[in-house]
Design a protein around this motif. Structure first.
Motif, PDB file in Angstrom:
ATOM      1  N   GLN A  14       0.831  -1.200   0.000  1.00  0.00           N
ATOM      2  CA  GLN A  14       0.000   0.000   0.000  1.00  0.00           C
ATOM      3  C   GLN A  14       0.869   1.256   0.000  1.00  0.00           C
ATOM      4  OE1 GLN A  14      -2.372   0.566   3.534  1.00  0.00           O
ATOM      5  NE2 GLN A  14      -3.798   1.899   2.454  1.00  0.00           N
ATOM      6  N   ASN A  15       1.891   1.278   0.811  1.00  0.00           N
ATOM      7  CA  ASN A  15       2.789   2.431   0.870  1.00  0.00           C
ATOM      8  C   ASN A  15       3.560   2.606  -0.447  1.00  0.00           C
ATOM      9  OD1 ASN A  15       3.937   4.629   2.369  1.00  0.00           O
ATOM     10  ND2 ASN A  15       5.823   3.421   2.479  1.00  0.00           N
ATOM     11  N   TYR A  16       4.003   1.490  -1.018  1.00  0.00           N
ATOM     12  CA  TYR A  16       4.723   1.542  -2.287  1.00  0.00           C
ATOM     13  C   TYR A  16       3.831   2.131  -3.387  1.00  0.00           C
ATOM     14  CZ  TYR A  16       7.298   0.172  -6.422  1.00  0.00           C
ATOM     15  OH  TYR A  16       7.969   0.206  -7.611  1.00  0.00           O
ATOM     16  N   ILE A  17       2.600   1.654  -3.472  1.00  0.00           N
ATOM     17  CA  ILE A  17       1.665   2.129  -4.494  1.00  0.00           C
ATOM     18  C   ILE A  17       1.319   3.599  -4.260  1.00  0.00           C
ATOM     19  CG2 ILE A  17      -0.664   1.865  -5.436  1.00  0.00           C
ATOM     20  CD1 ILE A  17       1.332  -0.350  -6.282  1.00  0.00           C
ATOM     21  N   LYS A  18       1.179   3.973  -3.015  1.00  0.00           N
ATOM     22  CA  LYS A  18       0.876   5.367  -2.680  1.00  0.00           C
ATOM     23  C   LYS A  18       1.940   6.306  -3.235  1.00  0.00           C
ATOM     24  CE  LYS A  18       0.207   8.341   1.331  1.00  0.00           C
ATOM     25  NZ  LYS A  18       0.196   8.379   2.796  1.00  0.00           N
ATOM     26  N   HIS A  19       3.199   5.873  -3.210  1.00  0.00           N
ATOM     27  CA  HIS A  19       4.302   6.713  -3.665  1.00  0.00           C
ATOM     28  C   HIS A  19       4.736   6.435  -5.105  1.00  0.00           C
ATOM     29  CE1 HIS A  19       4.576   7.065   0.731  1.00  0.00           C
ATOM     30  NE2 HIS A  19       4.883   8.314   0.435  1.00  0.00           N
ATOM     31  N   LEU A  20       4.089   5.479  -5.750  1.00  0.00           N
ATOM     32  CA  LEU A  20       4.427   5.140  -7.131  1.00  0.00           C
ATOM     33  C   LEU A  20       4.121   6.314  -8.051  1.00  0.00           C
ATOM     34  CD1 LEU A  20       5.281   2.923  -9.191  1.00  0.00           C
ATOM     35  CD2 LEU A  20       2.834   2.376  -9.391  1.00  0.00           C
ATOM     36  N   LYS A  21       5.085   6.666  -8.868  1.00  0.00           N
ATOM     37  CA  LYS A  21       4.918   7.753  -9.836  1.00  0.00           C
ATOM     38  C   LYS A  21       4.690   7.158 -11.217  1.00  0.00           C
ATOM     39  CE  LYS A  21       7.932  10.755  -7.265  1.00  0.00           C
ATOM     40  NZ  LYS A  21       9.325  11.100  -7.103  1.00  0.00           N
ATOM     41  N   GLU A  53      -2.776   3.102 -22.879  1.00  0.00           N
ATOM     42  CA  GLU A  53      -2.532   1.895 -22.095  1.00  0.00           C
ATOM     43  C   GLU A  53      -1.720   2.215 -20.838  1.00  0.00           C
ATOM     44  OE1 GLU A  53      -2.669  -1.737 -25.283  1.00  0.00           O
ATOM     45  OE2 GLU A  53      -0.902  -0.436 -25.349  1.00  0.00           O
ATOM     46  N   TYR A  54      -0.716   3.079 -20.980  1.00  0.00           N
ATOM     47  CA  TYR A  54       0.030   3.501 -19.787  1.00  0.00           C
ATOM     48  C   TYR A  54      -0.899   4.169 -18.793  1.00  0.00           C
ATOM     49  CZ  TYR A  54       4.687   2.758 -21.873  1.00  0.00           C
ATOM     50  OH  TYR A  54       5.812   2.208 -22.416  1.00  0.00           O
ATOM     51  N   GLN A  55      -1.746   5.065 -19.269  1.00  0.00           N
ATOM     52  CA  GLN A  55      -2.676   5.780 -18.390  1.00  0.00           C
ATOM     53  C   GLN A  55      -3.625   4.793 -17.699  1.00  0.00           C
ATOM     54  OE1 GLN A  55      -2.856   9.032 -17.625  1.00  0.00           O
ATOM     55  NE2 GLN A  55      -1.281   9.757 -19.016  1.00  0.00           N
ATOM     56  N   PHE A  56      -4.146   3.854 -18.472  1.00  0.00           N
ATOM     57  CA  PHE A  56      -5.050   2.856 -17.904  1.00  0.00           C
ATOM     58  C   PHE A  56      -4.341   2.049 -16.822  1.00  0.00           C
ATOM     59  CE2 PHE A  56      -6.167  -1.617 -17.743  1.00  0.00           C
ATOM     60  CZ  PHE A  56      -7.451  -1.527 -17.245  1.00  0.00           C
ATOM     61  N   LEU A  57      -3.155   1.537 -17.134  1.00  0.00           N
ATOM     62  CA  LEU A  57      -2.437   0.709 -16.163  1.00  0.00           C
ATOM     63  C   LEU A  57      -2.129   1.467 -14.885  1.00  0.00           C
ATOM     64  CD1 LEU A  57       0.032  -1.378 -18.336  1.00  0.00           C
ATOM     65  CD2 LEU A  57      -1.914  -2.198 -17.017  1.00  0.00           C
ATOM     66  N   PHE A  58      -1.702   2.716 -15.012  1.00  0.00           N
ATOM     67  CA  PHE A  58      -1.376   3.487 -13.822  1.00  0.00           C
ATOM     68  C   PHE A  58      -2.621   3.673 -12.953  1.00  0.00           C
ATOM     69  CE2 PHE A  58      -0.436   7.435 -11.478  1.00  0.00           C
ATOM     70  CZ  PHE A  58       0.693   7.005 -10.820  1.00  0.00           C
ATOM     71  N   ALA A  59      -3.724   4.061 -13.572  1.00  0.00           N
ATOM     72  CA  ALA A  59      -4.966   4.245 -12.817  1.00  0.00           C
ATOM     73  C   ALA A  59      -5.436   2.924 -12.210  1.00  0.00           C
ATOM     74  CB  ALA A  59      -6.047   4.832 -13.725  1.00  0.00           C
ATOM     75  N   TYR A  60      -5.302   1.849 -12.966  1.00  0.00           N
ATOM     76  CA  TYR A  60      -5.726   0.533 -12.478  1.00  0.00           C
ATOM     77  C   TYR A  60      -4.898   0.108 -11.272  1.00  0.00           C
ATOM     78  CZ  TYR A  60      -7.299  -4.270 -12.425  1.00  0.00           C
ATOM     79  OH  TYR A  60      -7.843  -5.459 -12.030  1.00  0.00           O
ATOM     80  N   ILE A  61      -3.602   0.268 -11.358  1.00  0.00           N
ATOM     81  CA  ILE A  61      -2.716  -0.098 -10.251  1.00  0.00           C
ATOM     82  C   ILE A  61      -3.067   0.709  -9.003  1.00  0.00           C
ATOM     83  CG2 ILE A  61      -0.335   0.046  -9.415  1.00  0.00           C
ATOM     84  CD1 ILE A  61       0.495  -0.600 -12.362  1.00  0.00           C
ATOM     85  N   LYS A  62      -3.212   2.005  -9.174  1.00  0.00           N
ATOM     86  CA  LYS A  62      -3.505   2.873  -8.030  1.00  0.00           C
ATOM     87  C   LYS A  62      -4.836   2.501  -7.367  1.00  0.00           C
ATOM     88  CE  LYS A  62      -0.232   6.048  -7.733  1.00  0.00           C
ATOM     89  NZ  LYS A  62       0.423   6.415  -6.498  1.00  0.00           N
ATOM     90  N   LYS A  63      -5.818   2.136  -8.180  1.00  0.00           N
ATOM     91  CA  LYS A  63      -7.156   1.868  -7.650  1.00  0.00           C
ATOM     92  C   LYS A  63      -7.329   0.425  -7.165  1.00  0.00           C
ATOM     93  CE  LYS A  63     -12.009   2.106  -8.902  1.00  0.00           C
ATOM     94  NZ  LYS A  63     -12.972   2.342  -9.957  1.00  0.00           N
ATOM     95  N   ASN A  64      -6.681  -0.531  -7.824  1.00  0.00           N
ATOM     96  CA  ASN A  64      -6.995  -1.941  -7.585  1.00  0.00           C
ATOM     97  C   ASN A  64      -5.843  -2.776  -7.026  1.00  0.00           C
ATOM     98  OD1 ASN A  64      -9.767  -1.965  -8.749  1.00  0.00           O
ATOM     99  ND2 ASN A  64      -8.652  -1.321 -10.567  1.00  0.00           N
ATOM    100  N   TRP A  65      -4.844  -2.161  -6.465  1.00  0.00           N
ATOM    101  CA  TRP A  65      -3.688  -2.902  -5.966  1.00  0.00           C
ATOM    102  C   TRP A  65      -4.092  -3.961  -4.937  1.00  0.00           C
ATOM    103  CZ3 TRP A  65      -2.704  -3.014  -0.843  1.00  0.00           C
ATOM    104  CH2 TRP A  65      -3.315  -2.033  -0.069  1.00  0.00           C
ATOM    105  N   CYS A  66      -5.142  -3.715  -4.178  1.00  0.00           N
ATOM    106  CA  CYS A  66      -5.540  -4.651  -3.125  1.00  0.00           C
ATOM    107  C   CYS A  66      -6.030  -5.991  -3.684  1.00  0.00           C
ATOM    108  CB  CYS A  66      -6.581  -4.028  -2.207  1.00  0.00           C
ATOM    109  SG  CYS A  66      -8.044  -3.459  -3.064  1.00  0.00           S
TER     110      CYS A  66
END
Length: 86
Positions: free
Chosen positions: A7-14, A33-46
């Motif tokens: 969670q902390n890693y994703i929070k600080h992921l740029k 695709e980059y935009q989608f992946l970044f948003a997906y990672i930030k929202k769905n990492w859990c």
């Protein structure tokens, strides 16, 4: 504990860090695709801890077949490598 670390890693992921990592793996994506992946990672990492199969389904439905076929082996290798922690 590991969940908090992720969670902390994703929070600080740029965005730039993610792009560099994907390119380092030899994968080129469209900007969308980059935009989608970044948003997906930030929202769905859990989902890493609760429903990893959903990640594969979502990516397969949202990325081009070519892109997904490049990303899937990487996801599978990391899933195997870190299965004891997930």
């Amino acid at each position: 504990m590991i969940k908090r670390y992720v969670q902390n890693y994703i929070k600080h992921l740029k965005y730039e860090d993610m792009v560099c990592y994907i390119q380092k793996e030899g994968i080129s994506l469209t900007e969308e695709e980059y935009q989608f992946l970044f948003a997906y990672i930030k929202k769905n990492w859990c989902l890493l801890f609760s429903n990893r199969e959903q990640i594969f389904k979502d990516l397969k439905n949202s990325l081009s077949l070519t892109t997904y076929s490049k990303i899937e082996p990487i996801l599978l290798s990391y899933q195997e490598k870190y299965k004891a922690y997930l």
